[in-house]
Design a protein around this motif. Structure first.
Motif, PDB file in Angstrom:
ATOM      1  N   LEU A 169       5.891  94.014  18.201  1.00  0.00           N
ATOM      2  CA  LEU A 169       6.203  92.580  18.155  1.00  0.00           C
ATOM      3  C   LEU A 169       7.254  92.186  19.186  1.00  0.00           C
ATOM      4  O   LEU A 169       7.276  91.037  19.634  1.00  0.00           O
ATOM      5  N   ASN A 170       8.117  93.099  19.569  1.00  0.00           N
ATOM      6  CA  ASN A 170       9.091  92.795  20.624  1.00  0.00           C
ATOM      7  C   ASN A 170       8.376  92.507  21.934  1.00  0.00           C
ATOM      8  O   ASN A 170       8.713  91.549  22.647  1.00  0.00           O
ATOM      9  N   ILE A 171       7.379  93.331  22.244  1.00  0.00           N
ATOM     10  CA  ILE A 171       6.589  93.121  23.462  1.00  0.00           C
ATOM     11  C   ILE A 171       5.790  91.828  23.351  1.00  0.00           C
ATOM     12  O   ILE A 171       5.700  91.039  24.302  1.00  0.00           O
ATOM     13  N   LEU A 172       5.201  91.602  22.162  1.00  0.00           N
ATOM     14  CA  LEU A 172       4.399  90.397  21.958  1.00  0.00           C
ATOM     15  C   LEU A 172       5.226  89.142  22.214  1.00  0.00           C
ATOM     16  O   LEU A 172       4.769  88.216  22.910  1.00  0.00           O
ATOM     17  N   TRP A 173       6.453  89.097  21.703  1.00  0.00           N
ATOM     18  CA  TRP A 173       7.267  87.895  21.877  1.00  0.00           C
ATOM     19  C   TRP A 173       7.795  87.756  23.297  1.00  0.00           C
ATOM     20  O   TRP A 173       7.983  86.643  23.782  1.00  0.00           O
ATOM     21  N   PHE A 174       7.991  88.867  23.975  1.00  0.00           N
ATOM     22  CA  PHE A 174       8.327  88.785  25.394  1.00  0.00           C
ATOM     23  C   PHE A 174       7.164  88.148  26.166  1.00  0.00           C
ATOM     24  O   PHE A 174       7.368  87.289  27.031  1.00  0.00           O
ATOM     25  N   ILE A 175       5.939  88.550  25.833  1.00  0.00           N
ATOM     26  CA  ILE A 175       4.760  87.983  26.494  1.00  0.00           C
ATOM     27  C   ILE A 175       4.621  86.498  26.165  1.00  0.00           C
ATOM     28  O   ILE A 175       4.337  85.672  27.045  1.00  0.00           O
ATOM     29  N   LEU A 176       4.833  86.143  24.897  1.00  0.00           N
ATOM     30  CA  LEU A 176       4.697  84.735  24.498  1.00  0.00           C
ATOM     31  C   LEU A 176       5.730  83.852  25.206  1.00  0.00           C
ATOM     32  O   LEU A 176       5.413  82.734  25.641  1.00  0.00           O
ATOM     33  N   ILE A 177       6.947  84.335  25.332  1.00  0.00           N
ATOM     34  CA  ILE A 177       7.972  83.558  26.041  1.00  0.00           C
ATOM     35  C   ILE A 177       7.608  83.422  27.512  1.00  0.00           C
ATOM     36  O   ILE A 177       7.791  82.359  28.122  1.00  0.00           O
ATOM     37  N   THR A 178       7.058  84.492  28.092  1.00  0.00           N
ATOM     38  CA  THR A 178       6.581  84.418  29.471  1.00  0.00           C
ATOM     39  C   THR A 178       5.512  83.353  29.615  1.00  0.00           C
ATOM     40  O   THR A 178       5.526  82.546  30.559  1.00  0.00           O
ATOM     41  N   VAL A 179       4.562  83.323  28.682  1.00  0.00           N
ATOM     42  CA  VAL A 179       3.481  82.327  28.721  1.00  0.00           C
ATOM     43  C   VAL A 179       4.038  80.915  28.596  1.00  0.00           C
ATOM     44  O   VAL A 179       3.583  79.985  29.278  1.00  0.00           O
ATOM     45  N   LEU A 180       5.033  80.736  27.746  1.00  0.00           N
ATOM     46  CA  LEU A 180       5.642  79.415  27.586  1.00  0.00           C
ATOM     47  C   LEU A 180       6.302  78.953  28.884  1.00  0.00           C
ATOM     48  O   LEU A 180       6.184  77.786  29.269  1.00  0.00           O
ATOM     49  N   THR A 196      11.986  89.055  10.883  1.00  0.00           N
ATOM     50  CA  THR A 196      12.041  87.752  11.571  1.00  0.00           C
ATOM     51  C   THR A 196      10.886  87.629  12.557  1.00  0.00           C
ATOM     52  O   THR A 196      10.223  86.581  12.635  1.00  0.00           O
ATOM     53  N   LEU A 197      10.624  88.679  13.310  1.00  0.00           N
ATOM     54  CA  LEU A 197       9.531  88.648  14.286  1.00  0.00           C
ATOM     55  C   LEU A 197       8.187  88.510  13.594  1.00  0.00           C
ATOM     56  O   LEU A 197       7.284  87.836  14.108  1.00  0.00           O
ATOM     57  N   GLN A 198       8.030  89.115  12.422  1.00  0.00           N
ATOM     58  CA  GLN A 198       6.778  88.998  11.677  1.00  0.00           C
ATOM     59  C   GLN A 198       6.541  87.561  11.219  1.00  0.00           C
ATOM     60  O   GLN A 198       5.435  87.027  11.343  1.00  0.00           O
ATOM     61  N   VAL A 199       7.593  86.933  10.681  1.00  0.00           N
ATOM     62  CA  VAL A 199       7.465  85.546  10.219  1.00  0.00           C
ATOM     63  C   VAL A 199       7.160  84.618  11.396  1.00  0.00           C
ATOM     64  O   VAL A 199       6.294  83.745  11.318  1.00  0.00           O
ATOM     65  N   MET A 200       7.861  84.821  12.502  1.00  0.00           N
ATOM     66  CA  MET A 200       7.635  83.991  13.690  1.00  0.00           C
ATOM     67  C   MET A 200       6.225  84.150  14.218  1.00  0.00           C
ATOM     68  O   MET A 200       5.594  83.180  14.662  1.00  0.00           O
ATOM     69  N   THR A 201       5.697  85.351  14.173  1.00  0.00           N
ATOM     70  CA  THR A 201       4.336  85.589  14.656  1.00  0.00           C
ATOM     71  C   THR A 201       3.324  84.828  13.820  1.00  0.00           C
ATOM     72  O   THR A 201       2.387  84.214  14.347  1.00  0.00           O
ATOM     73  N   ALA A 202       3.505  84.841  12.502  1.00  0.00           N
ATOM     74  CA  ALA A 202       2.599  84.115  11.609  1.00  0.00           C
ATOM     75  C   ALA A 202       2.639  82.616  11.897  1.00  0.00           C
ATOM     76  O   ALA A 202       1.598  81.944  11.948  1.00  0.00           O
ATOM     77  N   VAL A 203       3.844  82.079  12.106  1.00  0.00           N
ATOM     78  CA  VAL A 203       3.980  80.644  12.412  1.00  0.00           C
ATOM     79  C   VAL A 203       3.337  80.323  13.757  1.00  0.00           C
ATOM     80  O   VAL A 203       2.627  79.323  13.908  1.00  0.00           O
ATOM     81  N   ALA A 204       3.546  81.186  14.743  1.00  0.00           N
ATOM     82  CA  ALA A 204       3.003  80.942  16.089  1.00  0.00           C
ATOM     83  C   ALA A 204       1.481  80.936  16.079  1.00  0.00           C
ATOM     84  O   ALA A 204       0.851  80.148  16.785  1.00  0.00           O
ATOM     85  N   LEU A 205       0.871  81.819  15.286  1.00  0.00           N
ATOM     86  CA  LEU A 205      -0.591  81.882  15.230  1.00  0.00           C
ATOM     87  C   LEU A 205      -1.189  80.576  14.724  1.00  0.00           C
ATOM     88  O   LEU A 205      -2.313  80.217  15.081  1.00  0.00           O
ATOM     89  N   VAL A 206      -0.423  79.855  13.906  1.00  0.00           N
ATOM     90  CA  VAL A 206      -0.906  78.577  13.374  1.00  0.00           C
ATOM     91  C   VAL A 206      -0.585  77.410  14.315  1.00  0.00           C
ATOM     92  O   VAL A 206      -1.445  76.571  14.607  1.00  0.00           O
ATOM     93  N   MET A 207       0.654  77.370  14.818  1.00  0.00           N
ATOM     94  CA  MET A 207       1.129  76.192  15.529  1.00  0.00           C
ATOM     95  C   MET A 207       0.749  76.150  17.010  1.00  0.00           C
ATOM     96  O   MET A 207       0.485  75.076  17.554  1.00  0.00           O
ATOM     97  N   VAL A 208       0.742  77.294  17.686  1.00  0.00           N
ATOM     98  CA  VAL A 208       0.470  77.285  19.128  1.00  0.00           C
ATOM     99  C   VAL A 208      -0.901  76.697  19.447  1.00  0.00           C
ATOM    100  O   VAL A 208      -1.027  75.848  20.344  1.00  0.00           O
ATOM    101  N   PRO A 209      -1.990  77.089  18.744  1.00  0.00           N
ATOM    102  CA  PRO A 209      -3.288  76.459  19.031  1.00  0.00           C
ATOM    103  C   PRO A 209      -3.288  74.952  18.816  1.00  0.00           C
ATOM    104  O   PRO A 209      -3.934  74.212  19.563  1.00  0.00           O
TER     105      PRO A 209
END
Length: 334
Positions: A3-14, A297-310
Motif C-alpha cells: 500500500l505504500n507503493i500504491l499511494w506513492f503511485i496514486l499521488i504521482t497520478v494526481l 490508515t492506508l487500508q481505509v484510504m484505499t477503500a475510500v479512493a476506490l469509491v471516490m476517484v472514479p
C-alpha cells in the motif's frame, strides 16, 4: 500490493493530472495580456478556461490531502521546509482566482487591465515555482536525522532548480497557447498557434539543458527507467514542435500534454522509493516507509479512493464534454 507503493503511485497520478490540466490554465493566464488585443478578445480567452479552471485545482488539493494522510512526515517536512515557496504559489493562485471573479465587476478599462495583469502574474509565478519545487525534491535539500528541513528559502534556488522552473514555465505557456488555438477561432486562434510555434523553439533547448543538469546534479540517470522516461518527454516536446509546423495543433496539444505527464513521471520515478532526498546524508532521506502512516490508515484510504476517484474522474470528464465547443464572441454576454 504494497500500500505504500500504491499511494506513492496514486499521488504521482494526481500530480500528473494537475500539471496536465492546470498547465494550460497557467499558460492561458500568462498569455492573456499578450494575445488579447482588446477587451473582447481577453474575455474570449478567459472563457476558454472559465468553466474548468477551479475544478482543475482540485487535483492539487487532493494530492496534498493524499500526501497528508498517506505520508504525514513527508507532508510536514515539505510544507515546513518549502513554506515560503509554497506560500508564494498559494498567493499566486489566490490572486489569480480573485482576479477571475473581480475582473468583470467593473467595465472601466483600468480596472480590467489591473486584474488581467494579476491573472498573468499569478499564473507566471505558479508555473515557475512548481518547476523549482519538483527539481528540489529530486536534487535534494538539507534534511537532518529528525526529518527536519534545516535550510533557508534561498537554499531552494540553484542553477538546476531555476532551469526546472524555466522549463515548466515555457512548457505550460506552450500548453496554454495550444489550448487557446483549439478553443477559439479566427485571427485569435491563428495568433495563438503562431505563438505556440515560437514557444516550442524556446522550450526545447531549455528542456535539453535541464536534462543535462539532471544528469550532473541528481542520481536520476542511475535509474534506467526514469532516464528513459525523461528522454521520452524531450522527444515528445520535439514532436510537438514538428506537429505545430505541420498545422496539426490538436495533435500538438495532446503530445505536449504527454510531455508534461512523462516529465512528472520521471521526477517521481527518480525519487522512488524516496519522497524527499536529504542533501546532508542519503540515509536521512524520507522514503515511502519512514514517512508513511500506519497500515490501517492506508487500508481505509484505499477503500475510500476506490469509491471516490472514479466519481471525480467521471464528473470532470463530463464537465469537459459539456464545454467542448470553441468559444466565440457570440458566446459573450454583455
Amino acid at each position: 500490493m504494497d500500500l505504500n507503493i500504491l499511494w506513492f503511485i496514486l499521488i504521482t497520478v494526481l500530480f500528473m493530472g494537475f500539471f496536465f490540466l492546470e498547465g494550460f490554465d497557467y499558460g492561458v493566464g500568462i498569455l492573456l495580456p499578450f494575445l488579447g488585443g482588446n477587451d473582447t478578445e481577453r474575455r474570449v480567452i478567459i472563457n476558454t478556461i472559465g468553466p474548468v479552471w477551479d475544478g482543475n485545482e482540485v487535483w492539487l488539493i487532493t494530492a496534498g490531502g493524499a500526501a497528508f494522510a498517506a505520508f504525514p512526515n513527508w507532508y510536514a517536512t515539505l510544507f515546513s521546509g518549502f513554506y515560503l515557496a509554497l506560500f508564494i504559489i498559494l498567493t499566486g493562485l489566490i490572486v489569480r482566482g480573485v482576479a477571475f471573479e473581480f475582473r468583470s465587476s467593473d467595465r472601466n478599462p483600468v480596472w480590467r487591465n489591473l486584474w488581467d495583469a494579476m491573472i498573468c502574474a499569478g499564473s507566471f509565478i505558479s508555473a515557475l515555482l512548481w518547476g523549482v519545487a519538483l527539481t528540489n525534491l529530486l536534487q535534494g535539500v538539507p534534511i537532518n536525522d529528525r526529518m527536519q528541513y534545516v535550510g533557508t528559502f534561498f537554499d531552494l534556488l540553484s542553477p538546476y532548480t531555476l532551469a526546472g522552473g524555466l522549463t515548466t514555465l515555457l512548457v505550460f505557456t506552450l500548453h496554454g497557447a495550444l489550448f487557446i488555438s483549439l478553443k477559439t477561432e479566427g485571427e485569435l486562434a491563428q495568433r495563438a498557434g503562431s505563438l505556440a510555434g515560437k514557444l516550442g523553439v524556446l522550450a526545447l533547448p531549455v528542456f535539453l539543458l535541464l536534462i543535462l543538469l539532471t544528469y550532473v546534479h541528481t542520481d536520476l540517470f542511475g535509474k534506467s527507467g526514469a532516464a528513459a522516461v525523461l528522454l521520452g518527454a524531450a522527444g515528445c516536446l520535439a514532436l510537438t514542435w514538428l506537429l505545430l509546423r505541420s498545422g496539426k495543433n490538436g495533435w500538438a496539444f495532446a503530445v505536449n500534454g504527454l510531455t508534461i505527464v512523462l516529465f512528472t513521471v520521471s521526477i517521481f520515478w527518480g525519487l522512488f522509493p524516496r519522497v524527499m532526498v536529504s542533501s546532508l546524508r542519503p540515509e536521512w532521506s524520507l522514503t515511502i516507509y519512514n514517512a508513511s502512516s500506519s497500515p490501517y490508515t492506508l487500508q481505509v484510504m484505499t477503500a475510500v479512493a476506490l469509491v471516490m476517484v472514479p466519481v471525480v474522474l467521471l464528473y470532470q470528464g463530463w464537465t469537459y464534454w459539456v464545454f467542448r465547443r470553441r468559444v466565440t464572441v457570440k458566446d459573450l454576454h454583455y
